[in-house]
Write an enzyme that holds these catalytic residues in place. Sequence first.
Site, PDB file in Angstrom:
ATOM      1  CD1 TRP A   1      -1.068   0.918   3.386  1.00 36.43           C
ATOM      2  CD2 TRP A   1      -0.305  -1.173   3.301  1.00 36.43           C
ATOM      3  NE1 TRP A   1      -0.724   0.536   4.663  1.00 36.43           N
ATOM      4  CE2 TRP A   1      -0.256  -0.726   4.641  1.00 36.43           C
ATOM      5  CE3 TRP A   1       0.151  -2.469   3.030  1.00 36.43           C
ATOM      6  CZ2 TRP A   1       0.215  -1.509   5.694  1.00 36.43           C
ATOM      7  CZ3 TRP A   1       0.624  -3.256   4.070  1.00 36.43           C
ATOM      8  CH2 TRP A   1       0.648  -2.772   5.368  1.00 36.43           C
ATOM      9  CG  ASP A   2       0.256   4.428   2.912  1.00 39.31           C
ATOM     10  OD1 ASP A   2      -0.786   3.948   2.466  1.00 39.31           O
ATOM     11  OD2 ASP A   2       0.291   5.190   3.893  1.00 39.31           O
TER      12      ASP A   2
ATOM     13  NE  ARG B   1      -1.856   7.785  10.183  1.00 37.62           N
ATOM     14  CZ  ARG B   1      -2.953   7.671  10.919  1.00 37.62           C
ATOM     15  NH1 ARG B   1      -2.866   7.518  12.226  1.00 37.62           N
ATOM     16  NH2 ARG B   1      -4.154   7.725  10.355  1.00 37.62           N
ATOM     17  CG  ASP B   2       1.379   9.307   7.287  1.00 34.09           C
ATOM     18  OD1 ASP B   2       1.808   8.247   7.781  1.00 34.09           O
ATOM     19  OD2 ASP B   2       0.204   9.448   6.913  1.00 34.09           O
TER      20      ASP B   2
ATOM     21  CB  SER C   1       3.371   6.382   5.506  1.00 32.94           C
ATOM     22  OG  SER C   1       2.683   5.408   4.800  1.00 32.94           O
TER      23      SER C   1
ATOM     24  CD  GLU D   1      -4.694   8.950   6.814  1.00 33.32           C
ATOM     25  OE1 GLU D   1      -4.194   8.480   7.834  1.00 33.32           O
ATOM     26  OE2 GLU D   1      -5.349   8.291   6.001  1.00 33.32           O
TER      27      GLU D   1
HETATM   28  C1  FRU Z   1      -2.595   5.905   4.782  1.00 35.35           C
HETATM   29  C2  FRU Z   1      -2.215   5.496   6.183  1.00 35.35           C
HETATM   30  C3  FRU Z   1      -1.086   6.338   6.707  1.00 35.35           C
HETATM   31  C4  FRU Z   1      -0.404   5.414   7.675  1.00 35.35           C
HETATM   32  C5  FRU Z   1      -0.603   4.059   7.022  1.00 35.35           C
HETATM   33  C6  FRU Z   1      -0.783   2.932   7.974  1.00 35.35           C
HETATM   34  O1  FRU Z   1      -2.998   4.859   3.985  1.00 35.35           O
HETATM   35  O2  FRU Z   1      -3.322   5.570   7.037  1.00 35.35           O
HETATM   36  O3  FRU Z   1      -1.507   7.533   7.313  1.00 35.35           O
HETATM   37  O4  FRU Z   1       0.945   5.754   7.831  1.00 35.35           O
HETATM   38  O5  FRU Z   1      -1.733   4.160   6.202  1.00 35.35           O
HETATM   39  O6  FRU Z   1      -1.005   1.730   7.295  1.00 35.35           O
END
Ligand code: FRU
Length: 481
Positions: A74-75, A235-236, A152, A328
Site C-alpha cells: 500500500w502506501d 504520522r507520515d 509511512s 494524511e
Molecule cells: C494511509 C495510512 C497512513 C499510515 C498508514 C498505515 O494509507 O493511514 O496515514 O501511515 O496508512 O497503514
Amino acid sequence: PAPTPGFPLPTTHTQQAYDPAADFTSKWTRADAKQIMAQSNPGVTPGENSMSPNVTMPEIPKDFPAMNDDVWVWDTWSLTDENANQISYKGWDVIFSLVADRHAGYGFDQRHWNARIGYFFRKTNADPAKDKWNYGGHLFLDNTSIGNTEWSGSTRLMQGNKINVFYTATTFYDVAERNAGGGGIAPDAAIAKALGNIHANKDGVTFDGFQHTKLLEPDGKMYQNKAQNPGFAFRDPYTFADPAHPGKTFMVFEGNTGGTRGSYKCKQEDLGYQPGDPNAETVAQVNSTGAWYQTANVGLAVADNKDLTKWSFLPPILSANCVNDQTERPQIFIQNENGKNKYYLFTISHQFTYADGMRGPDGVYGFVGNGVRSDYQPVNNSGLALGSPTDLNMPANAPEGPDPRQNGRQFQAYSHYVQPGGLVQSFIDNVDGVRGGSLSPTVKMNFKDGVTQVDRSFGQNGLGPFGYLPTNVRVGGEGLY
Ligand code: FRU
C-alpha cells in the site's frame, strides 16, 4: 466563481506567505469543503460518479495485476532529494512501500497492525508497462526499528550513499488488536528516522547499517497525543527544503489539534462563511452536531541540526477542524508559476473521516499558497484534487463494507502521492469488490493557478502504467546506463 444555488460561497484565502515559525494556521473551512458538494451532480443515476471528470480518477480495471504475490503493498514513495526530485541511483529506480505478509493468516484490512517498510527496485530504463518491480524485502532488519510496526514516511538520498528514512514508529501493545484489527489498547506513535547506506550493483539494490533515532512525539499542545485521544493521528513525515529559507530542513506530517478529544468547539474561522451568506451555518448550529470531534491538521517541524536528528515543532500549517479528522501523508510540492514559486500542499483523506454535515470522496486534496506557511487556497475552491469515482449523493461507508448501491469504485484507490510532472501514484484498495494490495495505474494531474485537472490523454483514457514512479534525476551510474 458563481455560487451554486443552496450552497454557501467558499472562504476568501489570500495565499499570503508568513514566516514558517509564525503563529498562523490556514483553515480548510466548512465553507471551502462544502464546494465539493456544490460541484457534485445531484441528478446522476444512483451509483454513478457524481463528481466532475476533472477531479475523478479514471476507473481501474477489475482484473488488475498483483505487484507481488507474497506481500500486500500500500502506501508507497520514491527515493527523493530535498526538492522532491525522484532519484535514479546508479541506474536503478527505488521505491519504498508499506508491506504485509499475504500468507500470515490475517486479512488485507489487518495490514496496518502488521506493516513493515519494504522496497522495490527496477532498472531506470525499464519498460514500465512490461518490467516488474523487483521486491527487495524488508528495509530494516527484524526488531530494529523504533516501535513494532512501521508506518509511512519518506526517504531521502543524502551525501554519497547515505540515505535517511523518515518513518512513523507505531507501537501496538495488544496482540489481540494486532491480529483482529482495532478496538484494543491504543498504540504509541513517534516520528523516527533511520540513517543507513544504499548499495547498488548490476544485480540490484541493497541497504544496510541503519541507525534509528526517535525524532518527535506529539506535545499535546499543538499536536494531540494518545492520552488526549486514543484515536489520535501523528504520522507520515515528509521532509523538504524551502528555497525561501536556504539551509533549513522542514518536515510536514499528519496530526490532530491538541487537546482532549471532544473539548474542541468549532469557531467562526473553522466555518469560514462570507458575512451575510444566506447559506451559512451558525457556530451554534455546527456545535449542536458532533462536528467538533473532527480535528485534523498538517503539522510542521524544523530541523535543529545538520544531522536531522533534532527537531522542533512549529504550529500546524493547515487545520481542518470541524471539517475532517485526517489529513494524511502530506507533501509539499513547489512549482514555478509565472516567475513565482507556488507551494502546493497535498494530503490524502477519506469519506468516513468527514465531520457531521460534510461529504467528500477518498482521494488527494490540495492547497496552494505563496510559502510553506500561508493562507492556503484550496484547489478548485474546494480542496478536492482527485477522488475515486463516487456518488456523493449516497451515504459514505468504508472499504471493508461498501454500500451495494454505491459506485463500486468509491474505494478503488487511496494514498495518492504526487510526483514530479503531476504523476499521481496510489494503491488499489477495493475495485468493485475485488480487494487490492498492489499499486494502481499512475494517473496524471495537471495543476496550475490552484486548478487541477485529470489528464485523460495520458496513458489509456487517463490510466498510465501500474506503479509508474519514474525518476527525473540521476545519481551515480558507473557504466550501468
Ligand atoms: C494511509 C495510512 C497512513 C499510515 C498508514 C498505515 O494509507 O493511514 O496515514 O501511515 O496508512 O497503514
